[in-house]
Design a protein around this motif. Structure first.
Motif, PDB file in Angstrom:
ATOM      1  N   PRO A   1      -4.739   1.310  -0.152  1.00  0.00           N
ATOM      2  CA  PRO A   1      -5.866   1.804   0.643  1.00  0.00           C
ATOM      3  C   PRO A   1      -6.148   0.884   1.832  1.00  0.00           C
ATOM      4  CG  PRO A   1      -6.398   1.808  -1.703  1.00  0.00           C
ATOM      5  CD  PRO A   1      -5.106   1.063  -1.560  1.00  0.00           C
ATOM      6  N   ASP A   2      -6.670   1.449   2.905  1.00  0.00           N
ATOM      7  CA  ASP A   2      -6.945   0.650   4.108  1.00  0.00           C
ATOM      8  C   ASP A   2      -7.907  -0.497   3.836  1.00  0.00           C
ATOM      9  OD1 ASP A   2      -5.265   2.281   5.566  1.00  0.00           O
ATOM     10  OD2 ASP A   2      -6.884   3.537   6.364  1.00  0.00           O
ATOM     11  N   ASP A   3      -8.825  -0.303   2.898  1.00  0.00           N
ATOM     12  CA  ASP A   3      -9.820  -1.338   2.624  1.00  0.00           C
ATOM     13  C   ASP A   3      -9.493  -2.142   1.362  1.00  0.00           C
ATOM     14  OD1 ASP A   3     -10.315   0.721   0.848  1.00  0.00           O
ATOM     15  OD2 ASP A   3     -12.500   0.549   0.966  1.00  0.00           O
TER      16      ASP A   3
ATOM     17  N   TYR B   1      -3.087  17.211 -10.849  1.00  0.00           N
ATOM     18  CA  TYR B   1      -3.395  15.924 -11.468  1.00  0.00           C
ATOM     19  C   TYR B   1      -4.798  15.500 -11.053  1.00  0.00           C
ATOM     20  CZ  TYR B   1      -2.282  13.992  -6.832  1.00  0.00           C
ATOM     21  OH  TYR B   1      -2.259  13.723  -5.489  1.00  0.00           O
ATOM     22  N   ASN B   2      -5.329  14.483 -11.718  1.00  0.00           N
ATOM     23  CA  ASN B   2      -6.686  14.023 -11.468  1.00  0.00           C
ATOM     24  C   ASN B   2      -6.714  13.149 -10.214  1.00  0.00           C
ATOM     25  OD1 ASN B   2      -9.188  12.678 -11.457  1.00  0.00           O
ATOM     26  ND2 ASN B   2      -9.338  12.718 -13.687  1.00  0.00           N
ATOM     27  N   LYS B   3      -7.104  13.730  -9.090  1.00  0.00           N
ATOM     28  CA  LYS B   3      -7.078  13.006  -7.824  1.00  0.00           C
ATOM     29  C   LYS B   3      -8.148  11.924  -7.762  1.00  0.00           C
ATOM     30  CE  LYS B   3      -4.976  16.743  -5.121  1.00  0.00           C
ATOM     31  NZ  LYS B   3      -4.609  17.565  -6.278  1.00  0.00           N
ATOM     32  N   LYS B   4      -9.276  12.135  -8.428  1.00  0.00           N
ATOM     33  CA  LYS B   4     -10.340  11.134  -8.408  1.00  0.00           C
ATOM     34  C   LYS B   4      -9.900   9.867  -9.136  1.00  0.00           C
ATOM     35  CE  LYS B   4     -15.368  10.855  -8.918  1.00  0.00           C
ATOM     36  NZ  LYS B   4     -16.581  11.575  -9.381  1.00  0.00           N
ATOM     37  N   ALA B   5      -9.282  10.036 -10.299  1.00  0.00           N
ATOM     38  CA  ALA B   5      -8.784   8.874 -11.041  1.00  0.00           C
ATOM     39  C   ALA B   5      -7.664   8.182 -10.277  1.00  0.00           C
ATOM     40  CB  ALA B   5      -8.286   9.301 -12.423  1.00  0.00           C
ATOM     41  N   THR B   6      -6.822   8.956  -9.619  1.00  0.00           N
ATOM     42  CA  THR B   6      -5.725   8.384  -8.837  1.00  0.00           C
ATOM     43  C   THR B   6      -6.262   7.533  -7.702  1.00  0.00           C
ATOM     44  OG1 THR B   6      -4.249  10.210  -9.378  1.00  0.00           O
ATOM     45  CG2 THR B   6      -3.731   8.934  -7.406  1.00  0.00           C
ATOM     46  N   GLU B   7      -7.272   8.023  -7.012  1.00  0.00           N
ATOM     47  CA  GLU B   7      -7.831   7.265  -5.885  1.00  0.00           C
ATOM     48  C   GLU B   7      -8.459   5.963  -6.365  1.00  0.00           C
ATOM     49  OE1 GLU B   7      -8.572   6.167  -2.082  1.00  0.00           O
ATOM     50  OE2 GLU B   7      -7.323   7.818  -2.809  1.00  0.00           O
ATOM     51  N   ALA B   8      -9.189   6.014  -7.469  1.00  0.00           N
ATOM     52  CA  ALA B   8      -9.800   4.788  -7.998  1.00  0.00           C
ATOM     53  C   ALA B   8      -8.736   3.795  -8.427  1.00  0.00           C
ATOM     54  CB  ALA B   8     -10.714   5.134  -9.172  1.00  0.00           C
ATOM     55  N   ALA B   9      -7.662   4.300  -9.044  1.00  0.00           N
ATOM     56  CA  ALA B   9      -6.623   3.423  -9.576  1.00  0.00           C
ATOM     57  C   ALA B   9      -5.844   2.707  -8.492  1.00  0.00           C
ATOM     58  CB  ALA B   9      -5.668   4.232 -10.448  1.00  0.00           C
ATOM     59  N   ARG B  10      -5.843   3.206  -7.290  1.00  0.00           N
ATOM     60  CA  ARG B  10      -5.109   2.542  -6.212  1.00  0.00           C
ATOM     61  C   ARG B  10      -5.634   1.122  -5.961  1.00  0.00           C
ATOM     62  NH1 ARG B  10      -5.440   6.113  -1.090  1.00  0.00           N
ATOM     63  NH2 ARG B  10      -3.777   4.756  -0.327  1.00  0.00           N
ATOM     64  N   TYR B  11      -6.889   0.878  -6.308  1.00  0.00           N
ATOM     65  CA  TYR B  11      -7.484  -0.444  -6.066  1.00  0.00           C
ATOM     66  C   TYR B  11      -7.135  -1.461  -7.152  1.00  0.00           C
ATOM     67  CZ  TYR B  11     -10.076   1.678  -2.277  1.00  0.00           C
ATOM     68  OH  TYR B  11     -10.402   2.310  -1.100  1.00  0.00           O
ATOM     69  N   ILE B  12      -6.617  -0.976  -8.277  1.00  0.00           N
ATOM     70  CA  ILE B  12      -6.238  -1.914  -9.339  1.00  0.00           C
ATOM     71  C   ILE B  12      -4.742  -1.800  -9.647  1.00  0.00           C
ATOM     72  CG2 ILE B  12      -8.528  -2.122 -10.345  1.00  0.00           C
ATOM     73  CD1 ILE B  12      -6.027   0.044 -12.125  1.00  0.00           C
ATOM     74  N   ASP B  13      -3.989  -1.163  -8.770  1.00  0.00           N
ATOM     75  CA  ASP B  13      -2.574  -0.909  -8.975  1.00  0.00           C
ATOM     76  C   ASP B  13      -1.758  -2.159  -8.633  1.00  0.00           C
ATOM     77  OD1 ASP B  13       0.081   0.101  -8.919  1.00  0.00           O
ATOM     78  OD2 ASP B  13      -0.661   2.086  -8.361  1.00  0.00           O
ATOM     79  N   ALA B  14      -0.954  -2.621  -9.591  1.00  0.00           N
ATOM     80  CA  ALA B  14      -0.138  -3.812  -9.357  1.00  0.00           C
ATOM     81  C   ALA B  14       0.823  -3.647  -8.188  1.00  0.00           C
ATOM     82  CB  ALA B  14       0.640  -4.170 -10.622  1.00  0.00           C
ATOM     83  N   VAL B  15       1.227  -2.405  -7.903  1.00  0.00           N
ATOM     84  CA  VAL B  15       2.082  -2.138  -6.751  1.00  0.00           C
ATOM     85  C   VAL B  15       1.464  -2.694  -5.468  1.00  0.00           C
ATOM     86  CG1 VAL B  15       2.761  -0.242  -5.223  1.00  0.00           C
ATOM     87  CG2 VAL B  15       3.354  -0.150  -7.625  1.00  0.00           C
ATOM     88  N   ASN B  16       0.150  -2.600  -5.347  1.00  0.00           N
ATOM     89  CA  ASN B  16      -0.513  -3.019  -4.115  1.00  0.00           C
ATOM     90  C   ASN B  16      -0.794  -4.519  -4.065  1.00  0.00           C
ATOM     91  OD1 ASN B  16      -0.517  -0.373  -3.133  1.00  0.00           O
ATOM     92  ND2 ASN B  16      -2.396   0.108  -4.255  1.00  0.00           N
ATOM     93  N   PHE B  17      -0.735  -5.186  -5.212  1.00  0.00           N
ATOM     94  CA  PHE B  17      -0.847  -6.645  -5.230  1.00  0.00           C
ATOM     95  C   PHE B  17       0.513  -7.302  -4.995  1.00  0.00           C
ATOM     96  CE2 PHE B  17      -4.510  -5.196  -7.651  1.00  0.00           C
ATOM     97  CZ  PHE B  17      -5.528  -6.007  -7.184  1.00  0.00           C
ATOM     98  N   ALA B  18       1.590  -6.579  -5.317  1.00  0.00           N
ATOM     99  CA  ALA B  18       2.934  -7.165  -5.278  1.00  0.00           C
ATOM    100  C   ALA B  18       3.309  -7.765  -3.920  1.00  0.00           C
ATOM    101  CB  ALA B  18       3.964  -6.121  -5.716  1.00  0.00           C
ATOM    102  N   PRO B  19       3.091  -7.073  -2.792  1.00  0.00           N
ATOM    103  CA  PRO B  19       3.515  -7.662  -1.516  1.00  0.00           C
ATOM    104  C   PRO B  19       2.626  -8.811  -1.054  1.00  0.00           C
ATOM    105  CG  PRO B  19       2.388  -5.583  -1.126  1.00  0.00           C
ATOM    106  CD  PRO B  19       2.547  -5.713  -2.615  1.00  0.00           C
ATOM    107  N   ARG B  20       1.533  -9.055  -1.766  1.00  0.00           N
ATOM    108  CA  ARG B  20       0.616 -10.137  -1.408  1.00  0.00           C
ATOM    109  C   ARG B  20       0.923 -11.427  -2.180  1.00  0.00           C
ATOM    110  NH1 ARG B  20      -1.269  -5.251  -0.386  1.00  0.00           N
ATOM    111  NH2 ARG B  20      -2.783  -4.969   1.300  1.00  0.00           N
ATOM    112  N   ILE B  21       1.923 -11.382  -3.052  1.00  0.00           N
ATOM    113  CA  ILE B  21       2.344 -12.570  -3.796  1.00  0.00           C
ATOM    114  C   ILE B  21       2.955 -13.582  -2.829  1.00  0.00           C
ATOM    115  CG2 ILE B  21       4.015 -13.413  -5.498  1.00  0.00           C
ATOM    116  CD1 ILE B  21       3.684 -10.713  -6.950  1.00  0.00           C
TER     117      ILE B  21
END
Length: 453
Positions: free
Chosen positions: A142-144, A357-377
């Motif tokens: 997510p952008d933020d 699929y549950n789009k609301k749960a998907t959007e919330a999960a993007r903020y705790i998704d390890a995929v998005n932390f990976a490039p910040r290692i």
């Protein structure tokens, strides 16, 4: 165990891929069954055909006539590829292809007739990879995303740690051990910590070990083993629970208020469990780094499954993490359903038969998704993926792995399900220790225990 090693050079890292050539094998009623993709390594190019071969013997002789049924999925996403037949000459073969980077899974059921007229059913599972190093995250961060986690860090920083160290008997000569309690977001950070007796200030590398799914105490034996190896080690439990209680204390919680905890309140990024867990993870790292024995330069975070996802997150949140050891990580690529593929455990949503699929749960999960932390290692990464894993599917694990930009090394269990082949967990741990040894040559031998995952 036969091992093939191949070296892959990318633009940003040297990657070692080690393939263990052990197939899914089971023995039942004197029969021996083996299911495996026919190609060594179980890897194919997009558009190639993967053949899955079931072999069956009894008393060393090929078996005929046993009934077979099963299905091929796109790494657990149904493809309407069901099949049935019977063994002939001790073999049953089925094939499939994939025109995108990803995985096929083949599940087979073998029926063994019984005297009472009821069949005994043996299930087997195998995976086949198609250009797995090309698997990308299903959606961008997510952008933020960074702004959100900067706010969480600020919230945590305003909660005093109030560290309480209670000495406890270590059970090992030369090791000091403590029960550790510290204040954190939404409760406590509860841990065991250990280090070598008489360790001087700023002399020890640190390791934080993380837990897989479940409700349990922190690991007493785990930190003791790491301390004997020359680390200051901290193992914290995922729920901030007091340590060392009777098993019933934890099982009652698992059946009661913590039942189904991964999916509770998962449609809001602020109420999903993993927000609290990651705050607890950050606090755990702060606590171990606050100890005078820490050398100030080496910090490893290690875990498998839910713990493997946490290891990735730790590296993305804290630039002081020098080694991420992530084994078959969960919490990866939760938005897979948005592009028609699998999501990572705990599967906040899945595609239904109509492609919804549950789009609301998907959007919330993007903020705790390890995929998005990976490039910040910022540190080095050692990693494990199991090709037949039906809990932390390999597609989701690769989506995170391929998003890491720092030096990384990968171990593949070609035919393991969620439980890795014996000894491989310790092998990947030892890779991480080898990195630490470059600046801490006194780090000792590998512990005999496997971390909780």
């Amino acid at each position: 165990m036969n091992i093939i090693k191949k070296i892959i050079v990318t633009a940003f890292a040297l990657v070692f891929v080690q393939l263990t050539l052990t197939a899914e094998q089971k023995t039942e009623d004197g029969y021996s069954f083996r299911l495996k993709a026919s190609r060594d390594g179980s890897e194919y190019k997009k558009g190639e055909t993967a053949e899955f071969v079931l072999s069956a013997t009894k008393g060393g002789n090929p078996v005929d006539g046993l009934k077979i049924s099963g299905s091929i999925t796109k790494d657990s996403v149904p493809m309407n590829r069901n099949f049935s037949g019977e063994l002939k000459g001790g073999k049953f073969k089925v094939s499939g292809t994939l025109n995108e980077a990803g995985f096929l899974k083949c599940k087979m059921f073998v029926k063994i007739p019984q005297p009472d007229g009821k069949d005994k059913v043996v299930d087997l599972l195998a995976g086949a990879a198609f250009d797995p190093l090309e698997i990308k995250p299903s959606l961008p961060a997510p952008d933020d995303f960074d702004a959100y986690w900067d706010r969480q860090k600020k919230i945590l920083s305003e909660i005093p740690m109030n560290i309480k160290l209670t000495p406890i008997k270590s059970g090992a000569a030369g090791v000091k051990m403590f029960d550790v309690q510290a204040d954190s977001f939404n409760g406590k950070m509860s841990a065991y910590m250990a280090y070598p007796e008489n360790a001087k200030a700023k002399s020890l590398p640190a390791i934080v070990t993380t837990h897989g799914a479940g409700v349990r105490s922190s690991s007493y034996g785990g930190v003791m083993a790491w301390a004997k190896r020359g680390f200051i080690a901290l193992d914290f439990n995922a729920h901030g629970l007091p340590n060392g209680k009777p098993d019933k204390f934890y099982s009652d919680l698992a059946k009661g208020e913590l039942k189904g905890y991964p999916l509770k309140n998962c449609e809001d990024r602020d109420t999903v469990f993993f927000r609290t867990l990651y705050m607890r993870l950050m606090r755990a790292m702060e606590v171990v780094m606050a100890q005078p024995q820490w050398d100030g330069k080496n910090l490893m975070v290690c875990g498998g499954s839910q713990g493997g996802g946490q290891a990735i997150v730790a590296g993305g949140l804290n630039p002081k993490v020098t080694v991420v050891a992530a084994m078959f990580p969960a919490i990866c690529d939760h938005s897979g359903a948005a592009i028609g593929r699998t999501t990572g455990w705990p599967h906040f949503t899945r595609l239904d038969s109509n492609g919804n699929y549950n789009k609301k749960a998907t959007e919330a999960a993007r903020y705790i998704d390890a995929v998005n932390f990976a490039p910040r290692i910022k540190g080095n990464v050692v990693y494990m993926i199991n090709y037949a894993d039906n809990v932390c599917e390999p597609t989701s694990c690769y989506a995170a792995y391929n998003n890491i930009k720092t030096p990384k090394r990968l171990f593949i269990n070609e035919e393991s399900r969620h439980t890795p082949a014996k000894g491989t967990y310790q092998t990947v741990q030892s890779w991480g220790v080898d990195i630490i040894k470059k600046s801490s040559p006194n780090v000792g031998m590998e512990p005999n225990r496997q971390s909780t995952y």
